[in-house]
Design a protein around this motif. Structure first.
Motif, mmCIF file in Angstrom:
data_model
loop_
_atom_site.group_PDB
_atom_site.id
_atom_site.type_symbol
_atom_site.label_atom_id
_atom_site.label_comp_id
_atom_site.label_asym_id
_atom_site.label_seq_id
_atom_site.Cartn_x
_atom_site.Cartn_y
_atom_site.Cartn_z
ATOM 1 N N HIS A 185 25.128 -52.141 25.264
ATOM 2 C CA HIS A 185 24.278 -50.962 25.375
ATOM 3 C C HIS A 185 24.253 -50.138 24.078
ATOM 4 O O HIS A 185 23.429 -49.246 23.902
ATOM 5 N N THR A 186 25.185 -50.475 23.161
ATOM 6 C CA THR A 186 25.200 -49.816 21.845
ATOM 7 C C THR A 186 24.272 -50.514 20.851
ATOM 8 O O THR A 186 24.267 -50.185 19.668
ATOM 9 N N ARG A 187 23.538 -51.536 21.347
ATOM 10 C CA ARG A 187 22.622 -52.369 20.558
ATOM 11 C C ARG A 187 23.339 -53.407 19.701
ATOM 12 O O ARG A 187 22.733 -54.097 18.895
ATOM 13 N N THR A 188 24.664 -53.502 19.853
ATOM 14 C CA THR A 188 25.426 -54.520 19.121
ATOM 15 C C THR A 188 25.192 -55.881 19.766
ATOM 16 O O THR A 188 25.353 -56.049 20.976
ATOM 17 N N THR A 189 24.803 -56.871 18.957
ATOM 18 C CA THR A 189 24.586 -58.229 19.472
ATOM 19 C C THR A 189 25.917 -58.949 19.595
ATOM 20 O O THR A 189 26.752 -58.890 18.686
ATOM 21 N N VAL A 190 26.125 -59.623 20.712
ATOM 22 C CA VAL A 190 27.339 -60.409 20.924
ATOM 23 C C VAL A 190 26.980 -61.884 20.772
ATOM 24 O O VAL A 190 26.135 -62.410 21.508
ATOM 25 N N ASN A 191 27.595 -62.537 19.788
ATOM 26 C CA ASN A 191 27.337 -63.952 19.519
ATOM 27 C C ASN A 191 28.612 -64.773 19.663
ATOM 28 O O ASN A 191 29.712 -64.288 19.382
ATOM 29 N N VAL A 192 28.452 -66.012 20.084
ATOM 30 C CA VAL A 192 29.570 -66.959 20.154
ATOM 31 C C VAL A 192 29.432 -67.927 18.983
ATOM 32 O O VAL A 192 28.454 -68.691 18.920
ATOM 33 N N PRO A 193 30.371 -67.924 18.013
ATOM 34 C CA PRO A 193 30.279 -68.851 16.884
ATOM 35 C C PRO A 193 30.462 -70.311 17.326
ATOM 36 O O PRO A 193 31.367 -70.629 18.089
ATOM 37 N N VAL A 194 29.555 -71.157 16.834
ATOM 38 C CA VAL A 194 29.598 -72.598 17.102
ATOM 39 C C VAL A 194 29.732 -73.286 15.747
ATOM 40 O O VAL A 194 28.838 -73.181 14.899
ATOM 41 N N ILE A 195 30.867 -73.962 15.526
ATOM 42 C CA ILE A 195 31.182 -74.555 14.218
ATOM 43 C C ILE A 195 30.932 -76.063 14.292
ATOM 44 O O ILE A 195 31.563 -76.769 15.087
ATOM 45 N N ILE A 196 30.009 -76.548 13.462
ATOM 46 C CA ILE A 196 29.610 -77.958 13.518
ATOM 47 C C ILE A 196 29.971 -78.636 12.203
ATOM 48 O O ILE A 196 29.619 -78.156 11.122
ATOM 49 N N GLU A 197 30.674 -79.750 12.308
ATOM 50 C CA GLU A 197 30.979 -80.595 11.143
ATOM 51 C C GLU A 197 30.343 -81.959 11.402
ATOM 52 O O GLU A 197 30.727 -82.670 12.337
ATOM 53 N N LEU A 200 26.624 -71.853 13.650
ATOM 54 C CA LEU A 200 25.507 -71.239 14.376
ATOM 55 C C LEU A 200 26.044 -70.210 15.361
ATOM 56 O O LEU A 200 27.235 -70.209 15.687
ATOM 57 N N ASP A 201 25.170 -69.363 15.837
ATOM 58 C CA ASP A 201 25.541 -68.363 16.834
ATOM 59 C C ASP A 201 24.825 -68.645 18.144
ATOM 60 O O ASP A 201 23.593 -68.773 18.169
ATOM 61 N N LEU A 202 25.621 -68.767 19.205
ATOM 62 C CA LEU A 202 25.063 -68.843 20.550
ATOM 63 C C LEU A 202 24.959 -67.406 21.037
ATOM 64 O O LEU A 202 25.966 -66.734 21.242
ATOM 65 N N LYS A 203 23.737 -66.920 21.170
ATOM 66 C CA LYS A 203 23.543 -65.506 21.503
ATOM 67 C C LYS A 203 23.813 -65.258 22.982
ATOM 68 O O LYS A 203 23.272 -65.946 23.847
ATOM 69 N N VAL A 204 24.673 -64.282 23.260
ATOM 70 C CA VAL A 204 25.038 -63.969 24.646
ATOM 71 C C VAL A 204 24.173 -62.831 25.159
ATOM 72 O O VAL A 204 23.397 -62.982 26.095
ATOM 73 N N ALA A 205 24.302 -61.664 24.553
ATOM 74 C CA ALA A 205 23.588 -60.480 25.024
ATOM 75 C C ALA A 205 23.770 -59.374 24.003
ATOM 76 O O ALA A 205 24.538 -59.505 23.045
ATOM 77 N N LYS A 206 23.083 -58.277 24.233
ATOM 78 C CA LYS A 206 23.312 -57.067 23.446
ATOM 79 C C LYS A 206 24.076 -56.073 24.295
ATOM 80 O O LYS A 206 23.816 -55.928 25.485
#
Length: 316
Positions: free
Chosen positions: A29-41, A21-27
């Motif tokens: 200013h270039t409109r690129t989304t910054v996500n933190v990957p969360v790996i679940i087993e 899953l992606d923990l969404k941080v912010a966008k």
């Protein structure tokens, strides 16, 4: 009989599968989304939920290396329960190799965060609300800041019996008693009744094979003890307990040479290092004030008066 649904970040996590899953941080200013990957087993059997988290400070890469190796060796695939890995928590800092968040704040002093605060505060709030309630145990991986090189150690409160028991199972070279710092991740999780171990090893901007190996082996021990994975506990030696500590600071400015091994036990009056000027006119030795263990060394070649040089135990 199926166990109750496990929902994280609004998604139901299926049994026996790997989910990212992606923990969404912010966008940006270039409109690129910054996500933190969360790996679940998640296994098909019930059991505790363990979170392995690194990179809360973006330049502390040893912790990222530890979780990478845990995933690489498939140690994060549980027979029972669930293992969540967040290898890079402060993704902004990691990308540009800085300790802080883009707003200049230390993310580890922003918990539990605020929905309307600074960027770091909002991110801390999102984690505290969306992920923290669903975990039972956390191992938070850190290194020394800057040129401060930590011997591999687990830090926990001397009054936290559950954490102290798991710290012994982790079997690091040292167990350091330290109080929770206000607004830190450890403090917030503690108040939420979660059991948290804070691992410290090496320094920032390095991938130290010894530190990574100790982090992987210790984590494996904890997962075995909690019943998530199978295996034999790996016990190398009895950890040294540091119940009280202090910093030895530079009495002079100059070029700093270390004369002692990090992690060593030294005797009173033993020479720990030397400070010299660049012109060959003075040379000042740094002596051990008492018998003590050294568990952090500042490896910077140039020091100023007052700089912290050696973190030492205060022997009882």
């Amino acid at each position: 009989m199926s166990s109750k649904p496990f929902i994280l970040l609004g998604k139901e996590i299926p049994e026996g599968e790997r989910t990212v899953l992606d923990l969404k941080v912010a966008k940006l200013h270039t409109r690129t989304t910054v996500n933190v990957p969360v790996i679940i087993e998640r296994s098909t059997n019930p059991g505790p939920v363990v979170l392995l988290l690194a990179g809360i400070h973006g330049d502390e890469t040893n912790g990222v290396g530890i979780i990478r190796e845990i995933i690489n060796q498939k140690i994060n695939k549980p027979k029972n329960g669930t293992i969540i890995c967040i290898p890079v928590f402060n993704i902004f800092g990691y990308l540009i190799q800085t300790r802080e968040f883009p707003d200049g704040r230390d993310l580890n002093r922003m918990f539990p965060g605020s929905a309307s605060g600074s960027l770091a505060s909002q991110f801390a709030y999102q984690f505290t609300k969306e992920i923290a309630p669903h975990v039972d145990y956390v191992i938070d991986f850190h290194t020394g800041g800057g040129e401060r090189d930590n011997i591999s150690q687990i830090r926990c409160s001397k009054d936290d019996e559950k954490a102290l028991e798991l710290a012994k199972v982790f079997n690091p070279p040292m167990i350091v008693f330290s109080n929770n710092i206000a607004k830190s991740l450890r403090d917030t999780l503690n108040k939420m009744d979660k059991t948290i171990l804070l691992f410290e090893g090496g320094k920032s901007k390095e991938l130290n094979p010894t530190v990574i190996n100790e982090g992987v082996n210790g984590t494996k021990n904890v997962l075995i003890r909690l019943g998530l994975i199978e295996g034999e506990l790996s016990v190398k030696a009895t950890p040294v307990y540091v119940k009280k500590a202090k910093w030895l600071r530079a009495q002079h400015s100059g070029m700093f040479q270390i004369r002692v091994r990090n992690g060593a036990f030294v005797k009173k009056k033993e020479v720990l290092g030397v400070i010299q000027d660049p012109f060959g006119e003075f040379k000042k030795k740094i002596y051990a004030p008492d018998n003590c263990h050294i568990f952090c060394v500042n490896q910077t070649p140039i020091v100023n008066k007052g700089d912290a040089l050696f973190h030492i135990s205060l022997e009882e």
